[in-house]
Design an enzyme around this catalytic site. Sequence first.
Site, PDB file in Angstrom:
ATOM      1  N   LYS A  12       0.851  -1.210   0.000  1.00  0.00           N
ATOM      2  CA  LYS A  12       0.000   0.000   0.000  1.00  0.00           C
ATOM      3  C   LYS A  12       0.873   1.241   0.000  1.00  0.00           C
ATOM      4  O   LYS A  12       2.048   1.187   0.378  1.00  0.00           O
ATOM      5  CB  LYS A  12      -0.924   0.026   1.221  1.00  0.00           C
ATOM      6  CG  LYS A  12      -0.223  -0.013   2.602  1.00  0.00           C
ATOM      7  CD  LYS A  12       0.332   1.300   3.137  1.00  0.00           C
ATOM      8  CE  LYS A  12       0.940   1.169   4.528  1.00  0.00           C
ATOM      9  NZ  LYS A  12       1.794   2.300   4.920  1.00  0.00           N
ATOM     10  N   ASP A 140      -1.685  -1.841  10.573  1.00  0.00           N
ATOM     11  CA  ASP A 140      -2.012  -1.840   9.142  1.00  0.00           C
ATOM     12  C   ASP A 140      -2.713  -3.129   8.703  1.00  0.00           C
ATOM     13  O   ASP A 140      -3.173  -3.221   7.557  1.00  0.00           O
ATOM     14  CB  ASP A 140      -0.739  -1.686   8.295  1.00  0.00           C
ATOM     15  CG  ASP A 140      -0.138  -0.287   8.384  1.00  0.00           C
ATOM     16  OD1 ASP A 140      -0.808   0.613   8.941  1.00  0.00           O
ATOM     17  OD2 ASP A 140       0.986  -0.096   7.893  1.00  0.00           O
TER      18      ASP A 140
END
Length: 286
Positions: A12, A140
């Site tokens: 990401k 995350d």
Amino acid sequence: MTAVLEERPPAKVNLTLAVIARRQDGYHELKSTFLRIGLTDRLTVAIGGADGSDRLTVTGLPGAPARGNLVLTALDAIRSRVSIALPALDVTLEKNIPVAAGLGGGSSDCASAIRLAQAAWGIGMSKEEELALAAELGSDVPFFLSGLGEALVEGRGERVSPAASISGGAVLLVTPPIALRTAAVFDRFDELNQPNSLEGDSVNDLWPAAASLAPSLSHLRSTLEGRTQDAWLMSGSGPTLFAPYPSVAQAAEVGRALVAARLPALDKALINAVDLVGPDPAWRYP
Ligand code: C5P
């Protein structure tokens, strides 16, 4: 031979990252837009031999040893939540996502491990249990477990909601060989958090902290911005810097021009031009 299950855990970037407040437990309340990108590791899981303990073999980029890997931590955590005995797993992890780079690779591997281990064992946790486990393993991990392409991530990282998806697009990633521990960057953020302490960054609140811990990162960013005339952002707590481009062909073209310029600031950096799907970058250097 038992079946080998496989996933390609994606990386990401953070399109925005605002630090809202420091919490009592030392973590920080965040508000961040996460974008999944087409740069992926490869994780496989199979039922292992009879010797009893899970085995993880890591290949590819350095920096993610098997011992202490979040993938194994995830398997242990699932075991401790299930009352039946589960067979040992044989796990392989091919690292293509730069490690400790602000790209979420370790968290993504962990989210894929949560899914693949359940499939291999033939068990199914509820969505609530899965999310609680993910949040416990890392801030995350819930984003990657959500499977969303673009999301607004809030709280410590456990609140994940869909964000307006940008269709298409690409990014050029530059990961310099700079060690920046996430915890150290947040600590520096707290130290610097006085008005006008350092020049801010409207896109990523962690930038002044990372730049103050690693002046060479600041130099790299101005070099990239000067050369390309584009805006470069830092992903997460760094050190990866990235610039969005409309197409992966354009991202690769800019990457090739940077390499051709032989900039000292780019020495030993990993460079990847990726679209949002992958699984592999369209172009990478070296
Ligand atoms: O959750 P994770 O293990 O990825 O976090 C690594 C470190 O980053 C934490 O120990 C903490 O210092 C910092 N952090 C934070 N606030 C967050 C996420 C991470 O302070 N929301």
